[in-house]
Design a protein around this motif. Structure first.
Motif, PDB file in Angstrom:
ATOM      1  N   VAL A  23       0.841  -1.220  -0.122  1.00 30.96           N
ATOM      2  CA  VAL A  23       0.013  -0.113  -0.107  1.00 30.96           C
ATOM      3  C   VAL A  23       0.976   1.167   0.047  1.00 30.96           C
ATOM      4  N   TYR A  79      -5.423   5.743  -1.598  1.00 31.74           N
ATOM      5  CA  TYR A  79      -4.579   4.724  -1.646  1.00 31.74           C
ATOM      6  C   TYR A  79      -4.580   3.835  -2.868  1.00 31.74           C
ATOM      7  N   GLY A 121      -6.676  -5.473  -6.532  1.00 33.05           N
ATOM      8  CA  GLY A 121      -6.298  -4.134  -5.905  1.00 33.05           C
ATOM      9  C   GLY A 121      -7.114  -3.263  -6.577  1.00 33.05           C
ATOM     10  N   GLU A 145      -3.783   0.072  -4.087  1.00 34.08           N
ATOM     11  CA  GLU A 145      -3.672  -1.194  -3.594  1.00 34.08           C
ATOM     12  C   GLU A 145      -3.331  -2.028  -5.000  1.00 34.08           C
ATOM     13  N   ARG A 146      -2.148  -2.709  -5.108  1.00 36.76           N
ATOM     14  CA  ARG A 146      -1.505  -3.491  -6.236  1.00 36.76           C
ATOM     15  C   ARG A 146      -2.014  -4.914  -6.242  1.00 36.76           C
ATOM     16  N   ARG A 196     -13.623   0.012  -2.588  1.00 37.38           N
ATOM     17  CA  ARG A 196     -12.270  -0.271  -3.352  1.00 37.38           C
ATOM     18  C   ARG A 196     -12.925  -0.230  -4.915  1.00 37.38           C
TER      19      ARG A 196
END
Length: 344
Positions: free
Chosen positions: A2, A64, A71, A66-67, A32
């Protein structure tokens, strides 16, 4: 992994500011989301989403990335409260912010005002100015013309019961005998229709609509009920209103009217009457008259309504309605011919 996005601050043009706010609200309401999902919702390219997310980070919004396969972008947990400071009740009433009159009737006026102030304080200056311009230029007046407000002393209590899923016991005045009845109901919603408030509630296994102005006494119980997960207030109301209109007009009048009368119908008839009569109108004859069918509640109702068209309508059927028009025409003829002089 993150990471927090951070770039140099930028100034936002009004159109872009509106898009950034939409992006922020999407993340707040849905959690998300991937760049592709955001691009589809905002109807922009993925590259534009990347730039907009970086701009939000630069403005101090904790976005943020997130990969990985699961993600996407999300906001720091709890950021919604720090953005507006809204309470849950204020957020629930935000959809009523464009209706200050109805909101006040529901007992929510103070919460709507507080929610609006907090929302305006949270918006970028460009959008705050736009909101002020909208409020100055658009106003909703839901009541019909020439109708006094109907007293609804129990509306706020019913609204509170709806919010909190509490059973209610009410004494209600209806049109048929016995005129006054007592019912225990599970209130599912309230609807404002043409300046009149209606309660949508479950009575036993049936869902019905009750005019709030006809409620004589109200007791809100402590007992709660389980609200149906699949209940759709807007869908129920649309179907109920259509059934109600169809049930009211139990009869019909066959008439011939001038083209001018057909054009006047939307202004002098109820919408259901006007729509049906205009849809049923046939071609004009040599004299310019058209034959059509008008829904009516009764002979007396048809007489009152069709008289609004004056000499631009002739009743062909039913015979009782035609005779009533003939009697009215004879009475008017005697009156205006001087046979029955008006008192001095």
């Amino acid at each position: 992994m993150v990471r927090v996005l951070s770039v140099a601050a930028v100034r936002f043009a009004p159109v872009r500011a509106a898009r950034l706010l939409s992006l922020l609200l999407l993340l707040q309401t849905r959690g998300r989301m991937t760049a592709q999902q955001l691009a589809g919702e905002l109807e922009v390219s993925v590259r534009t989403v990347y730039r907009d997310v970086e701009s939000l980070g630069a403005a101090g919004v904790p976005v943020y990335a997130e990969r990985g396969p699961a993600g996407g972008y999300r906001l720091l947990d709890g950021y919604r409260t720090r953005l507006t400071g809204m309470t849950g009740d204020e957020a629930d009433t935000l959809l009523l912010a464009g209706m200050p009159g109805p909101a006040a009737e529901l007992g929510l006026g103070a919460m709507v005002a507080a929610a609006e102030l907090k929302l305006l304080a949270a918006l970028p200056p460009e959008l705050g100015d736009r909101a002020a311009r909208v409020r100055q230029r658009f106003h909703l007046d839901a009541a019909g013309w020439f109708r006094a407000d109907e007293p609804t002393p129990h509306l706020a209590g019913l609204a509170d019961a709806v919010w909190n899923d509490r059973l209610v016991e009410l004494r209600y005045r209806r049109w048929k005998q016995p005129r006054e009845v007592t019912r225990t109901l599970a209130p599912l919603g309230v609807v404002l229709k043409a300046g009149r408030w209606y309660l949508v509630a479950r009575a036993g296994t049936e869902v019905r609509a009750y005019r709030v102005g006809a409620v004589l006494e109200l007791t809100v119980r402590e007992e709660r009920f389980a609200r149906p997960d699949d209940f759709d207030l807007a869908g129920f109301w649309q179907a109920w209103a259509q059934r109600y209109e169809e049930s009211v007009y139990r009869d019909e009048a066959t008439v011939r009217v001038t083209a001018a009368a057909l054009e006047r119908m939307p202004f002098v008839f109820a919408p259901a009457m006007s729509r049906a009569a205009r849809a049923a109108a046939g071609p004009a004859d040599e004299a310019g008259w058209l034959r059509t069918v008008v829904p009516i509640e009764s002979i007396a109702h048809g007489h009152t309504e069709l008289l609004k068209l004056g000499a631009d309508v002739e009743v062909l059927a039913p015979a009782a309605l035609r005779e009533r028009f003939a009697a009215t025409a004879r009475d008017l003829g005697r009156l205006y011919a001087g046979g029955d002089k008006a008192p001095s």
